[in-house]
Design a protein around this motif. Structure first.
Motif, PDB file in Angstrom:
ATOM      1  N   TYR A  24       0.853  -1.180   0.000  1.00 26.71           N
ATOM      2  CA  TYR A  24       0.000   0.000   0.000  1.00 26.71           C
ATOM      3  C   TYR A  24       0.893   1.235   0.000  1.00 26.71           C
ATOM      4  O   TYR A  24       1.953   1.244   0.628  1.00 26.71           O
ATOM      5  N   PRO A  25       0.479   2.292  -0.665  1.00 21.15           N
ATOM      6  CA  PRO A  25       1.290   3.516  -0.659  1.00 21.15           C
ATOM      7  C   PRO A  25       1.298   4.157   0.731  1.00 21.15           C
ATOM      8  O   PRO A  25       0.365   3.975   1.522  1.00 21.15           O
ATOM      9  N   ALA A  26       2.327   4.901   1.009  1.00 17.90           N
ATOM     10  CA  ALA A  26       2.479   5.570   2.312  1.00 17.90           C
ATOM     11  C   ALA A  26       1.271   6.445   2.630  1.00 17.90           C
ATOM     12  O   ALA A  26       0.910   6.608   3.802  1.00 17.90           O
ATOM     13  N   ASP A  44      -7.152  -5.205  12.686  1.00 17.24           N
ATOM     14  CA  ASP A  44      -6.948  -5.420  11.251  1.00 17.24           C
ATOM     15  C   ASP A  44      -7.615  -6.746  10.907  1.00 17.24           C
ATOM     16  O   ASP A  44      -7.106  -7.812  11.263  1.00 17.24           O
ATOM     17  N   ILE A  45      -8.789  -6.687  10.254  1.00 12.75           N
ATOM     18  CA  ILE A  45      -9.539  -7.912   9.940  1.00 12.75           C
ATOM     19  C   ILE A  45      -9.248  -8.362   8.509  1.00 12.75           C
ATOM     20  O   ILE A  45      -9.131  -7.539   7.614  1.00 12.75           O
ATOM     21  N   GLY A  46      -9.098  -9.669   8.344  1.00  8.38           N
ATOM     22  CA  GLY A  46      -8.669 -10.189   7.050  1.00  8.38           C
ATOM     23  C   GLY A  46      -7.265  -9.697   6.761  1.00  8.38           C
ATOM     24  O   GLY A  46      -6.952  -9.292   5.653  1.00  8.38           O
ATOM     25  N   CYS A  47      -6.431  -9.723   7.781  1.00 11.72           N
ATOM     26  CA  CYS A  47      -5.122  -9.060   7.737  1.00 11.72           C
ATOM     27  C   CYS A  47      -4.128  -9.679   6.775  1.00 11.72           C
ATOM     28  O   CYS A  47      -3.149  -9.034   6.417  1.00 11.72           O
ATOM     29  N   ALA A 109     -10.198  -3.029   7.251  1.00 15.42           N
ATOM     30  CA  ALA A 109     -10.417  -4.188   6.380  1.00 15.42           C
ATOM     31  C   ALA A 109      -9.820  -3.808   5.035  1.00 15.42           C
ATOM     32  O   ALA A 109     -10.418  -3.039   4.284  1.00 15.42           O
ATOM     33  N   ALA A 110      -8.623  -4.278   4.767  1.00 16.58           N
ATOM     34  CA  ALA A 110      -7.912  -3.911   3.548  1.00 16.58           C
ATOM     35  C   ALA A 110      -8.030  -5.033   2.524  1.00 16.58           C
ATOM     36  O   ALA A 110      -7.488  -6.120   2.726  1.00 16.58           O
ATOM     37  N   ALA A 111      -8.753  -4.766   1.460  1.00 14.69           N
ATOM     38  CA  ALA A 111      -8.956  -5.729   0.379  1.00 14.69           C
ATOM     39  C   ALA A 111      -9.453  -7.068   0.924  1.00 14.69           C
ATOM     40  O   ALA A 111      -9.039  -8.131   0.472  1.00 14.69           O
ATOM     41  N   VAL A 137     -12.395   0.863   5.242  1.00 12.81           N
ATOM     42  CA  VAL A 137     -12.412  -0.206   4.257  1.00 12.81           C
ATOM     43  C   VAL A 137     -11.536   0.264   3.104  1.00 12.81           C
ATOM     44  O   VAL A 137     -11.831   1.288   2.481  1.00 12.81           O
ATOM     45  N   ILE A 138     -10.474  -0.471   2.858  1.00 10.77           N
ATOM     46  CA  ILE A 138      -9.497  -0.079   1.846  1.00 10.77           C
ATOM     47  C   ILE A 138      -9.621  -1.022   0.666  1.00 10.77           C
ATOM     48  O   ILE A 138      -9.577  -2.239   0.834  1.00 10.77           O
TER      49      ILE A 138
END
Length: 184
Positions: A24-26, A44-47, A109-111, A137-138
């Motif tokens: 992920y970008p800064a 961090d879910i679904g980490c 939740a990132a992707a 949500v990312i």
């Protein structure tokens, strides 16, 4: 083959190659820190291998990293920053994790949100949210015109108003909703 949601992430070949996905970008991390109401407890879910957890561990008192894949958790622990003393790795579905690390200030939740049972997830998260909690949500790694895009917009159309009290406009990009749901 295991038919559970996200079961491919339990396959060793998938996990072995996951480290090669782009980071992920800064700016994502800066935004997450900017919207967090406090820096006590991050969830961090679904980490997966902890691309969010490891990067933000230094900014939070405690980090709870949840993923159903034991292989992803093992990969996360082995990567730089994965052995930070304040990261608690939990092998569990996000809907079921033991929440004794909260209440959580920021949930990310990132992707991964599309793999989860939302009718069970959101009540579980709400029950473990600190006052002023923010959920981010990312999305990332987006393919061009994916066949599930209308399902994603339906999901956002249902849950963004439920959580924020504001209508969802899928034509807007890079927004943060006033009561704490981010999508970018």
């Amino acid at each position: 083959m295991d038919q559970r949601r996200g079961s491919p992430f339990s396959e060793t070949d998938v996990v072995a190659n996951y480290r090669y996905r782009p980071p992920y970008p800064a700016a994502v991390f800066r935004k997450l820190l900017a919207i967090a109401p406090r820096s006590e407890h991050l969830l961090d879910i679904g980490c997966g291998p902890g691309k969010i957890s490891c990067a933000l561990a230094g900014a939070f008192t405690s980090v709870t990293a949840v993923d159903p894949s034991e292989h992803m958790i093992a990969l996360g622990r082995s990567l730089p920053g994965g052995n930070a003393g304040n990261i608690r790795w939990i092998e569990s579905f996000a809907e079921d994790f033991p929440a004794n690390g909260g209440p959580f200030d920021l949930t990310v939740a990132a992707a991964s949100i599309h793999w989860m049972d939302h009718s069970r997830l959101f009540p579980h998260l709400l029950a473990n949210a600190a006052p002023g909690h923010v959920m981010a949500v990312i999305s990332g790694d987006d393919p061009f015109e994916p066949p599930w895009q209308s399902d994603w917009h339906s999901f956002l159309g249902k849950w963004v108003p439920e959580v924020t009290g504001q209508p969802f406009d899928h034509d807007k990009r890079d927004r943060v909703h006033g009561s704490g749901v981010a999508d970018g």
